[in-house]
Design a protein around this motif. Structure first.
Motif, PDB file in Angstrom:
ATOM      1  N   ASN A 128       0.825  -1.216   0.000  1.00  0.00           N
ATOM      2  CA  ASN A 128       0.000   0.000   0.000  1.00  0.00           C
ATOM      3  C   ASN A 128       0.860   1.267   0.000  1.00  0.00           C
ATOM      4  O   ASN A 128       0.658   2.172   0.783  1.00  0.00           O
ATOM      5  CB  ASN A 128      -0.968   0.023   1.187  1.00  0.00           C
ATOM      6  CG  ASN A 128      -2.043   1.104   1.016  1.00  0.00           C
ATOM      7  OD1 ASN A 128      -2.371   1.467  -0.111  1.00  0.00           O
ATOM      8  ND2 ASN A 128      -2.566   1.616   2.109  1.00  0.00           N
ATOM      9  N   TRP A 129       1.857   1.326  -0.917  1.00  0.00           N
ATOM     10  CA  TRP A 129       2.562   2.566  -1.167  1.00  0.00           C
ATOM     11  C   TRP A 129       2.660   2.775  -2.677  1.00  0.00           C
ATOM     12  O   TRP A 129       2.410   1.846  -3.450  1.00  0.00           O
ATOM     13  CB  TRP A 129       3.949   2.611  -0.538  1.00  0.00           C
ATOM     14  CG  TRP A 129       4.834   1.396  -0.716  1.00  0.00           C
ATOM     15  CD1 TRP A 129       5.133   0.466   0.217  1.00  0.00           C
ATOM     16  CD2 TRP A 129       5.536   0.998  -1.913  1.00  0.00           C
ATOM     17  NE1 TRP A 129       5.968  -0.504  -0.290  1.00  0.00           N
ATOM     18  CE2 TRP A 129       6.239  -0.181  -1.614  1.00  0.00           C
ATOM     19  CE3 TRP A 129       5.622   1.514  -3.192  1.00  0.00           C
ATOM     20  CZ2 TRP A 129       7.023  -0.856  -2.539  1.00  0.00           C
ATOM     21  CZ3 TRP A 129       6.405   0.851  -4.114  1.00  0.00           C
ATOM     22  CH2 TRP A 129       7.091  -0.321  -3.783  1.00  0.00           C
ATOM     23  N   TRP A 166       3.436   7.285   0.915  1.00  0.00           N
ATOM     24  CA  TRP A 166       3.291   6.198   1.889  1.00  0.00           C
ATOM     25  C   TRP A 166       1.840   5.770   2.041  1.00  0.00           C
ATOM     26  O   TRP A 166       0.904   6.404   1.527  1.00  0.00           O
ATOM     27  CB  TRP A 166       3.877   6.625   3.238  1.00  0.00           C
ATOM     28  CG  TRP A 166       5.134   7.430   3.086  1.00  0.00           C
ATOM     29  CD1 TRP A 166       5.338   8.703   3.421  1.00  0.00           C
ATOM     30  CD2 TRP A 166       6.364   6.991   2.478  1.00  0.00           C
ATOM     31  NE1 TRP A 166       6.598   9.124   3.097  1.00  0.00           N
ATOM     32  CE2 TRP A 166       7.265   8.079   2.504  1.00  0.00           C
ATOM     33  CE3 TRP A 166       6.803   5.793   1.920  1.00  0.00           C
ATOM     34  CZ2 TRP A 166       8.543   8.018   2.024  1.00  0.00           C
ATOM     35  CZ3 TRP A 166       8.088   5.719   1.436  1.00  0.00           C
ATOM     36  CH2 TRP A 166       8.945   6.814   1.482  1.00  0.00           C
ATOM     37  N   SER A 167       1.619   4.699   2.789  1.00  0.00           N
ATOM     38  CA  SER A 167       0.301   4.061   2.886  1.00  0.00           C
ATOM     39  C   SER A 167      -0.751   5.004   3.454  1.00  0.00           C
ATOM     40  O   SER A 167      -1.904   5.008   2.993  1.00  0.00           O
ATOM     41  CB  SER A 167       0.395   2.794   3.741  1.00  0.00           C
ATOM     42  OG  SER A 167       0.777   3.120   5.076  1.00  0.00           O
ATOM     43  N   TYR A 168      -0.408   5.808   4.455  1.00  0.00           N
ATOM     44  CA  TYR A 168      -1.410   6.645   5.103  1.00  0.00           C
ATOM     45  C   TYR A 168      -1.826   7.822   4.238  1.00  0.00           C
ATOM     46  O   TYR A 168      -2.659   8.631   4.651  1.00  0.00           O
ATOM     47  CB  TYR A 168      -0.902   7.155   6.459  1.00  0.00           C
ATOM     48  CG  TYR A 168       0.459   7.775   6.436  1.00  0.00           C
ATOM     49  CD1 TYR A 168       0.642   9.104   6.119  1.00  0.00           C
ATOM     50  CD2 TYR A 168       1.582   7.001   6.720  1.00  0.00           C
ATOM     51  CE1 TYR A 168       1.891   9.671   6.086  1.00  0.00           C
ATOM     52  CE2 TYR A 168       2.851   7.560   6.688  1.00  0.00           C
ATOM     53  CZ  TYR A 168       2.997   8.893   6.370  1.00  0.00           C
ATOM     54  OH  TYR A 168       4.248   9.446   6.342  1.00  0.00           O
ATOM     55  N   ASN A 216       6.166   2.385   6.943  1.00  0.00           N
ATOM     56  CA  ASN A 216       5.082   2.720   6.025  1.00  0.00           C
ATOM     57  C   ASN A 216       3.799   3.119   6.743  1.00  0.00           C
ATOM     58  O   ASN A 216       2.940   3.774   6.171  1.00  0.00           O
ATOM     59  CB  ASN A 216       4.820   1.538   5.081  1.00  0.00           C
ATOM     60  CG  ASN A 216       4.058   1.955   3.851  1.00  0.00           C
ATOM     61  OD1 ASN A 216       4.188   3.078   3.388  1.00  0.00           O
ATOM     62  ND2 ASN A 216       3.245   1.064   3.324  1.00  0.00           N
ATOM     63  N   SER A 217       3.662   2.714   7.999  1.00  0.00           N
ATOM     64  CA  SER A 217       2.436   3.030   8.745  1.00  0.00           C
ATOM     65  C   SER A 217       2.651   4.199   9.707  1.00  0.00           C
ATOM     66  O   SER A 217       1.757   4.517  10.484  1.00  0.00           O
ATOM     67  CB  SER A 217       1.977   1.788   9.524  1.00  0.00           C
ATOM     68  OG  SER A 217       2.989   1.356  10.422  1.00  0.00           O
ATOM     69  N   HIS A 218       3.828   4.813   9.677  1.00  0.00           N
ATOM     70  CA  HIS A 218       4.109   5.954  10.541  1.00  0.00           C
ATOM     71  C   HIS A 218       4.442   7.182   9.687  1.00  0.00           C
ATOM     72  O   HIS A 218       4.849   7.051   8.538  1.00  0.00           O
ATOM     73  CB  HIS A 218       5.300   5.661  11.465  1.00  0.00           C
ATOM     74  CG  HIS A 218       5.030   4.592  12.489  1.00  0.00           C
ATOM     75  ND1 HIS A 218       5.034   3.243  12.167  1.00  0.00           N
ATOM     76  CD2 HIS A 218       4.738   4.684  13.817  1.00  0.00           C
ATOM     77  CE1 HIS A 218       4.770   2.538  13.257  1.00  0.00           C
ATOM     78  NE2 HIS A 218       4.582   3.385  14.269  1.00  0.00           N
TER      79      HIS A 218
END
Length: 708
Positions: free
Chosen positions: A124-125, A140-142, A212-214
């Motif tokens: 998810n990037w 990034w993912s977010y 990736n989640s931060h």
């Protein structure tokens, strides 16, 4: 008889005195001087060396320090200048606001600027594909929704800053040597625009799990954005224009596998200068800076390194770390993995307690105890910047440290003492031998002087014989300063007068010959000028119609003999009569001169000839291929068009020309008159087709020649 013996005895005594006494006195004087100097040298050498060697090495290590610091500062200056140029350009886009956003959207229609995102569904990037700009843009993912689409704000940022791709590509390829060059978005939308292209999210996935989640800023450089904004709150907005906000990181392990890195950041601000809006950054391999220091030659066994005011040493070798009593350390906590070799953690007390130069000084020289003995340690400040230390940012100083073992000084001093002692031991013997040798040479010189007294008469008689044979220019060498010598000088004066009289007669004859030769040369030059006047056009300096009529048959025969094609390019100035009517004949003459100069610049091969055919009409003769003639013709047409000579009476606002090209390869079936007629027809076809164009006669057809 008694008088003759007396004279002979007197002569012998003079010879003996001349040959023996001076050498003996010389030898005695040399021995006395050497003995005195040897005693004084032995007494003074120890004190002189001891007094000056330390001063010499103090000066030497200071010079080493200054030179190395200057070289490192030059490299850092190149890097920070590029960083500020990129930051200034990016800040301008931010300040332009909606105008920059709209421009970025328009640029997306062009392949060089287009952000062709590819979404990695598993992680998810997203990242753009590698294009001509050789740049990546990672998201990034977010910053994606559940369907994997990038949010609108991030996309707007990405398209706006796509305009930086040419600048970043040029800096990456042509600028200072660097690892990575990138722009990181604001903390709310921290995309990465990076040169050169790399799959940055995948690289981070392998090195830094969970990134990736931060938030990118919080994960890799926690507290850096907050420190910039704290500085902004504590200072007036006007301070931004005068404050150098360059911020560097500690030494850390690059995720891309290029080794230990050091990053230079420069923050960006919102248009209102009330918050941070990301940053531009340059990653520099430690070896790029350390290499400058390591390559420096410091004495025989010295070395140099870069150190921060917190004691972090840059890229010390294992042997150097052992000498300073330090070891590598790895930092703990969040963010990038940081490495350091801290001098203040040395196991050697004097090095661990080393005090840096005060804030108002940039250089100090110390003597400290190392593991293998005492060292001269020169600490030279190379610069001051902001430094992020893992959580906070604060001003920091960096130094170039030069270390030179003190034992090297004593080693050289001992070697010098031994050399001087050895030289002193052999000096007396060498001097004695030299004195004896010089004495023998002196004796031989005395004998030589005696022989010269009788040789003068022999030389005078031989010169008289030469004068009788007509040699007026030779002189009798004067080798003695007595009556015979004076006689030789008088004889030389007499022969010089005779030679001068003879030379006057010869010079008069030579001048007459020169005057005849000069008059002949003037006549030749006048004839040549008359020939040039008859062949060249007085206005343009080109060859005229008369010379064209002479040159065409000659080039016809050359092309036929060599089996090549002869081309004739005919062109004239469009609406030249109207030009004369509007601007006057003087302007018309200047126009023709400029057109002639442009044509000569295009037909510049040795075998190309430009003629003024008549009025505003010109002709070019050349031998070669079809492309050669078309290239020359288009070059002339384009040069005249680009010259932008105003012409209010033409079809265009600027002066133009029309061109016709003809060629001949089968010389048996074509005449020179046919060649001229074909070129003339092609020229007038260009006129009928609107002017400012070029037609070529090919096998009886007139074909338009398109611009290259």
């Amino acid at each position: 008889m008694a008088i003759k013996e007396y004279l002979l005895r007197s002569f012998r005594i003079k010879i003996l005195a001349l040959v023996i006494v001076p050498p003996c006195l010389f030898i005695l004087s040399v021995l006395v001087v050497i003995s005195v100097l040897r005693v004084r040298l032995s007494d003074d050498v120890q004190s002189v060396l001891s007094e000056h060697m330390n001063s010499l090495y103090y000066s030497l290590i200071t010079e080493y320090s200054n030179e190395i610091t200057s070289n490192v500062n030059l490299r850092v200056k190149l890097i920070t200048n590029e960083l500020k140029i990129l930051a200034g350009t990016a800040q301008t886009f931010i300040d332009l606001g909606e105008d920059a956003n709209r421009a970025g959207e328009v640029l997306q229609d062009y392949s060089f600027y287009h952000n062709d995102f590819v979404h990695n569904q598993q992680q998810n990037w997203s990242n753009i594909t590698r294009g001509a700009a050789d740049m990546s843009l990672s998201v990034w993912s977010y910053q994606h929704d559940h369907a994997g689409n990038i949010n609108r704000v991030t996309k707007t940022y990405a398209s706006t800053f796509a305009a930086l791709k040419p600048l970043m590509n040029a800096m990456g390829r042509r600028g200072a040597q660097k690892g990575w060059l990138y722009l990181a978005g604001p903390k709310a939308e921290p995309f990465m625009l990076v040169y050169p292209w790399a799959q940055m999210p995948a690289i981070f996935d392998e090195k830094y799990k969970g990134h990736n989640s931060h938030n990118w800023w919080d994960f890799f450089f926690p507290g850096m954005v907050e420190e910039w904004e704290r500085w902004l709150r504590e200072h007036p907005t006007e301070a931004l224009s005068s404050q150098d906000m360059t911020t560097i990181t500690p030494f850390y392990d690059d995720a891309g596998g290029t080794g230990t890195m050091l990053t230079f950041f420069y923050p960006l601000w919102t248009a209102g200068r009330d918050a941070n809006s990301g940053a531009v950054a340059i990653d520099i391999g430690v070896d790029m800076l350390a290499g400058i220091v390591h390559s420096a030659k410091v004495g025989q066994s010295g070395f140099a390194f870069i150190m921060s005011d917190e004691g972090e040493g840059l890229n010390l070798t294992g042997e150097q770390r052992d000498q300073l009593g330090v070891s590598d350390q790895v930092a703990c906590g969040h963010g990038v993995t940081r490495y350091s070799t801290n001098i203040f953690c040395s196991t050697i007390p004097e090095i661990a307690s080393l005090r840096l130069p005060p804030q108002d000084e940039d250089y100090r020289l110390y003597t400290v105890a190392g593991r293998d003995g005492e060292y001269y340690l020169a600490v030279h400040e190379m610069g001051r910047v902001l430094r992020w230390n893992g959580n906070t940012t604060s001003p920091a100083r960096f130094f170039v440290v030069v270390a030179l073992p003190k034992s090297e000084v004593f080693t050289i001093q001992n070697v010098i003492q031994k050399e001087i002692a050895g030289a002193s031991s052999s000096a007396l013997g060498m001097a004695t031998m030299a004195a004896l040798l010089i004495g023998m040479l002196t004796i031989m010189l005395g004998i030589h002087l005696v022989l010269r007294c009788t040789k003068q008469m022999h030389l005078l008689m031989r010169r008289m014989d030469q004068l009788g044979k007509g040699d007026f220019y030779s002189e009798v060498p004067v080798i003695v300063q007595d009556d015979l010598g004076k006689l030789a000088q008088i004889f030389n004066t007499m022969t010089a007068d005779l030679a001068a009289s003879r030379a006057q007669l010869q010079n008069y004859a030579t001048r007459l010959e020169g005057m005849v030769a000069e008059r002949t040369k003037e006549l030749d030059e006048a004839n040549k000028q008359l020939a040039d006047i008859s062949r060249k056009d007085a206005l343009t300096g080109l060859y005229n119609r008369r010379h064209f009529d002479e040159a065409l048959p000659l080039m016809w025969r050359v092309a036929k003999r060599e089996g090549k094609t002869l081309f004739l390019i005919m062109f004239d100035v469009d609406h030249f009569k109207q030009f004369n009517d509007i601007y006057g004949h003087l302007a018309g003459d200047e126009c023709l001169r400029r057109v002639a100069a442009l044509a000569t610049g295009c037909a510049n091969r040795p075998q190309d000839i430009v003629f003024r055919y008549g009025g505003e009409e010109f002709v070019v003769l050349l031998v070669g291929g079809a492309n050669d003639a078309r290239h020359v013709g288009e070059c002339i047409r384009k040069a005249v068009e680009d010259e932008k000579i105003p012409h209010a009476g033409g079809c265009d606002p600027w002066l133009t020309i029309s061109i016709g090209i003809a060629s001949v390869h089968d010389f048996s079936s074509t005449s020179s008159a046919d060649l001229l007629a074909q070129a003339d027809a092609a020229l007038y076809r260009s006129k009928r087709e609107g002017r400012n164009c070029m037609f070529e006669s090919r096998n009886g057809d007139l074909v338009a020649v398109k611009p290259e």
